[in-house]
Scaffold this motif. Structure first.
Motif, PDB file in Angstrom:
ATOM      1  N   SER A 245       0.828  -1.214   0.000  1.00  0.00           N
ATOM      2  CA  SER A 245       0.000   0.000   0.000  1.00  0.00           C
ATOM      3  C   SER A 245       0.857   1.256   0.000  1.00  0.00           C
ATOM      4  O   SER A 245       2.019   1.244   0.416  1.00  0.00           O
ATOM      5  CB  SER A 245      -0.940  -0.006   1.206  1.00  0.00           C
ATOM      6  N   ARG A 246       0.245   2.336  -0.469  1.00  0.00           N
ATOM      7  CA  ARG A 246       0.951   3.598  -0.617  1.00  0.00           C
ATOM      8  C   ARG A 246       0.106   4.750  -0.068  1.00  0.00           C
ATOM      9  O   ARG A 246      -1.093   4.602   0.168  1.00  0.00           O
ATOM     10  CB  ARG A 246       1.269   3.863  -2.095  1.00  0.00           C
ATOM     11  N   ILE A 247       0.759   5.889   0.084  1.00  0.00           N
ATOM     12  CA  ILE A 247       0.082   7.130   0.441  1.00  0.00           C
ATOM     13  C   ILE A 247       0.157   8.062  -0.762  1.00  0.00           C
ATOM     14  O   ILE A 247       1.231   8.252  -1.340  1.00  0.00           O
ATOM     15  CB  ILE A 247       0.740   7.819   1.658  1.00  0.00           C
ATOM     16  N   ALA A 248      -0.972   8.625  -1.146  1.00  0.00           N
ATOM     17  CA  ALA A 248      -0.980   9.654  -2.179  1.00  0.00           C
ATOM     18  C   ALA A 248      -1.053  11.011  -1.484  1.00  0.00           C
ATOM     19  O   ALA A 248      -1.944  11.251  -0.672  1.00  0.00           O
ATOM     20  CB  ALA A 248      -2.167   9.480  -3.114  1.00  0.00           C
ATOM     21  N   CYS A 249      -0.102  11.881  -1.789  1.00  0.00           N
ATOM     22  CA  CYS A 249      -0.107  13.244  -1.256  1.00  0.00           C
ATOM     23  C   CYS A 249      -0.290  14.188  -2.435  1.00  0.00           C
ATOM     24  O   CYS A 249       0.599  14.320  -3.287  1.00  0.00           O
ATOM     25  CB  CYS A 249       1.190  13.539  -0.517  1.00  0.00           C
ATOM     26  N   ILE A 250      -1.442  14.832  -2.501  1.00  0.00           N
ATOM     27  CA  ILE A 250      -1.810  15.650  -3.659  1.00  0.00           C
ATOM     28  C   ILE A 250      -1.732  17.123  -3.286  1.00  0.00           C
ATOM     29  O   ILE A 250      -2.342  17.565  -2.310  1.00  0.00           O
ATOM     30  CB  ILE A 250      -3.221  15.270  -4.146  1.00  0.00           C
ATOM     31  N   THR A 251      -0.974  17.875  -4.064  1.00  0.00           N
ATOM     32  CA  THR A 251      -0.779  19.299  -3.816  1.00  0.00           C
ATOM     33  C   THR A 251      -1.412  20.116  -4.934  1.00  0.00           C
ATOM     34  O   THR A 251      -1.752  19.588  -5.986  1.00  0.00           O
ATOM     35  CB  THR A 251       0.716  19.636  -3.732  1.00  0.00           C
ATOM     36  N   TYR A 252      -1.516  21.436  -4.701  1.00  0.00           N
ATOM     37  CA  TYR A 252      -2.128  22.298  -5.711  1.00  0.00           C
ATOM     38  C   TYR A 252      -1.125  22.707  -6.780  1.00  0.00           C
ATOM     39  O   TYR A 252      -1.486  22.920  -7.929  1.00  0.00           O
ATOM     40  CB  TYR A 252      -2.727  23.542  -5.051  1.00  0.00           C
ATOM     41  N   THR A 253       0.161  22.819  -6.397  1.00  0.00           N
ATOM     42  CA  THR A 253       1.180  23.268  -7.347  1.00  0.00           C
ATOM     43  C   THR A 253       2.374  22.326  -7.344  1.00  0.00           C
ATOM     44  O   THR A 253       2.602  21.567  -6.392  1.00  0.00           O
ATOM     45  CB  THR A 253       1.687  24.680  -6.991  1.00  0.00           C
ATOM     46  N   ASN A 254       3.163  22.406  -8.403  1.00  0.00           N
ATOM     47  CA  ASN A 254       4.399  21.634  -8.478  1.00  0.00           C
ATOM     48  C   ASN A 254       5.417  22.123  -7.453  1.00  0.00           C
ATOM     49  O   ASN A 254       6.214  21.328  -6.946  1.00  0.00           O
ATOM     50  CB  ASN A 254       4.992  21.730  -9.890  1.00  0.00           C
ATOM     51  N   VAL A 255       5.400  23.433  -7.159  1.00  0.00           N
ATOM     52  CA  VAL A 255       6.312  23.977  -6.147  1.00  0.00           C
ATOM     53  C   VAL A 255       6.044  23.314  -4.799  1.00  0.00           C
ATOM     54  O   VAL A 255       6.975  22.888  -4.099  1.00  0.00           O
ATOM     55  CB  VAL A 255       6.158  25.509  -6.037  1.00  0.00           C
ATOM     56  N   ALA A 256       4.769  23.207  -4.421  1.00  0.00           N
ATOM     57  CA  ALA A 256       4.406  22.568  -3.149  1.00  0.00           C
ATOM     58  C   ALA A 256       4.775  21.091  -3.158  1.00  0.00           C
ATOM     59  O   ALA A 256       5.246  20.549  -2.151  1.00  0.00           O
ATOM     60  CB  ALA A 256       2.910  22.734  -2.895  1.00  0.00           C
ATOM     61  N   SER A 257       4.569  20.440  -4.296  1.00  0.00           N
ATOM     62  CA  SER A 257       4.926  19.029  -4.422  1.00  0.00           C
ATOM     63  C   SER A 257       6.420  18.832  -4.210  1.00  0.00           C
ATOM     64  O   SER A 257       6.853  17.915  -3.495  1.00  0.00           O
ATOM     65  CB  SER A 257       4.505  18.506  -5.803  1.00  0.00           C
TER      66      SER A 257
END
Length: 599
Positions: free
Chosen positions: A56-68
């Motif tokens: 299993s994995r965790i998905a961490c979704i951000t609004y921008t590539n900078v935040a990612s």
């Protein structure tokens, strides 16, 4: 009885979750340290949650590539069970790319030519060729074509097409104009045919990624179960700016077993113009849920926080300064309609407070930013002119210029992704227009060519000496010399004349990067997720002062929240700029502890 969306458990940015079995919502104001909290709790979940196993994995979704990129940098090596990306990248990689072939038209053929599909782009329409071809294809438009027989009407239609929005209505996906007033009914009713022209060529836009993903999941429920098995946790940052279709996708995955965590701040919801719906975060409740709030502010001085609390009064959060007590400088307001003088006064004030090298300017509109950057009182709309003249060449130049700017900001991976968009190929490896000739058979060849091209863009300082034509021809010479690829030549005529009339250096100042990390004058939207020692917030209209003297943070429109976001970027010194201020509002401003400076 209050629901989960109305009750909050107070936590700090240092808190670690102990409840791993409930969906959760975290409301955190500016400077609360939510990125720190998010990284800390990703590690916490990996270490302690019984739901995490070897598969299993965790998905961490951000609004921008900078935040990612910031979250990736904060995670330790070996934490490869975390997939961090923007929502569009996550959905494209895990749903659209592998399963687009499932989607069919009414006649049973594929909705999109998935074999040609190669990523997703921002939708920047141009009248030729797609818009005109679409209009000409509609029989009912023969009597209405006169509506679009001049450039002004064509530009208006192109502008409206640029804001097309997908929504879910009674369980069905609908593509709509955000502004359809005055448009022929045939155009409005057949707008999906316009999109179909792109899909037939394997081209999809950012908004289409949400549409395709929703349709794939709603029509194939087993895929929801498969994704939930893969991603035990899906954590979504900046959820206050989420698109309603994204919310529906999240609900589908929650129902299939993923634990959903959303992090955001209703007072910072400012993307209504892109279809975002603030209430999706403020009223977020998918059952089996706990709501938390973080009220600390590590960023700003007490005087800035006092003003922020005034602007967001009526909201569940009242911030307190966290860390070392800092009263800070008075907030200032510069009053006058001379942009150049306003900037000069602000810079002198910032210098006096020791912030001269870290002072930034924020404005609501792109044209205001362009004026401030050039210290002129006009905006030429250079890129719009290039797109209107020849959209394919304009898109090529925009990718090239943007990649150079990203590289100069030190964001080399983003720069490389941008320049790779230039090297899109057909199924046989032939480069797409505006290339006239060229062949790249593999992804490795594309990446190698992109790296070489990017190095050339960064290192050749002569590129900006001359016109847009000169820039285009210099890049053509390099590509022909290095990878034997040739761009289409400019023939004599109005297109060449338009490109010849624009200086290459001016293209940079008029460029609107999707994300910026170093530009010292930028729009408020491009300041999200940032913080600066000193900030000047330029109000476009004197009436905008109402959002400070009599704020309504819960208003339907974003204007008050937009100003709040801008004010909250400041760490040490905050300044507001406004064309004029009457005596009544000046008295209120003084009562809020803001010091007026007239120029």
């Amino acid at each position: 009885m209050k629901s989960a969306k109305d009750e909050f458990v107070a936590i700090t940015s240092d808190s670690e979750l102990t409840d791993f079995d409930h969906n959760f919502r975290v409301m955190a104001g500016p400077g609360a340290g939510k990125t720190y909290w998010l990284i800390k709790n990703i590690r916490n979940i990996l270490r302690n949650s019984p739901r995490i196993d070897s598969a299993s994995r965790i998905a961490c979704i951000t609004y921008t590539n900078v935040a990612s990129d910031e979250i990736k940098a904060g995670l330790e090596k070996g934490e490869d069970r975390v997939e961090t990306s923007t929502i569009h990248s996550f959905l494209y990689k895990n749903i659209v790319k592998p399963y687009a072939f499932i989607l069919k038209k009414g006649d049973g053929t594929c909705l999109i030519d998935f074999e040609k599909m190669d990523g997703h782009d921002e939708h920047r329409p141009a009248y030729y060729p797609f818009v005109k071809t679409w209009i000409d294809s509609l029989p009912d438009m023969k009597k209405s074509k006169f509506l679009f027989n001049d450039e002004k009407k064509q530009r208006d239609l192109v502008h409206r097409l640029g804001s097309l929005n997908w929504k879910v209505e009674s369980g069905e996906c609908v593509l709509e104009f955000r502004q359809n007033f005055g448009l022929p009914k045939s155009l409005v009713a057949n707008v999906e045919k316009y999109k179909g022209q792109f899909w037939d060529k394997g081209q999809i836009h950012h908004e289409d990624v949400l549409y395709f993903s929703y349709r794939i999941l709603i029509e194939n429920p087993l895929l929801c179960s498969f994704l939930s098995s893969k991603f035990a946790y899906i954590l979504i940052d900046e959820f206050q700016d989420t698109h309603p279709m994204q919310t529906e996708i999240v609900r589908l995955l929650a129902a299939s077993g993923s634990i959903i965590g959303v992090i955001g701040d209703g007072a910072q919801s400012i993307y209504q113009f892109q279809g975002a719906r603030r209430k999706d975060f403020v009223e977020f409740d998918i059952g089996n849920q706990v709501s938390y709030k973080i009220e600390g502010n590590r960023r700003s001085t007490r005087k800035i926080i006092d003003l922020l609390n005034h602007v967001r009064s009526g909201d569940p959060i009242k911030q307190k300064q966290q860390g070392v007590e800092r009263a800070g400088q008075d907030v200032h307001i510069i009053i006058g309609d001379d942009a150049a003088k306003m900037l000069s006064v602000y810079e002198e004030l910032a210098k006096g407070f020791g912030c001269e090298d870290k002072s930034y300017v924020l404005a609501a509109r792109n044209d205001t930013v362009s004026k401030l950057k050039s210290k002129k009182n006009n905006n030429d709309g250079l890129w719009e002119r290039l797109r209107a003249a020849d959209s394919l060449r304009a898109r090529f130049l925009e990718h090239v210029v943007a990649s150079g700017e990203y590289a100069r900001e030190g964001r080399f991976e983003t720069a490389l992704k941008e320049i790779l968009r230039v090297f899109k190929t057909q199924a046989n490896g032939n480069l797409r227009k505006p290339f006239k000739a060229g062949l790249l058979r593999s992804d490795l060849e594309k990446r190698g060519s992109a790296v070489s091209f990017l190095e050339f863009i960064i290192s050749d300082t002569s590129l900006m000496n001359g016109t847009a034509i000169d820039f285009y021809e210099k890049t053509n010479d390099f590509l022909l010399r290095t990878i034997n690829a040739r761009l289409q030549e400019f023939r004599r005529g109005s297109v060449r004349d338009e490109y010849q009339s624009i200086q290459a250096a001016d293209l940079v100042s008029d460029l609107k990067l999707g994300e910026e990390s170093k530009s010292r004058i930028r729009t408020i939207h491009k300041s999200k997720g940032t913080q600066f020692k000193a900030v000047l917030v330029c109000l476009d209209d004197s009436d905008d002062i109402s959002h400070i003297v009599k704020p309504d943070i819960n208003a339907e429109e974003d204007s008050c929240r937009q100003i709040y976001v801008a004010l909250s970027r400041a760490e040490e010194f905050l300044c507001v700029g406004i064309p004029s201020l009457d005596a009544k509002n000046e008295e209120i401003i003084r009562g809020l502890g803001i010091k007026p400076v007239r120029i």
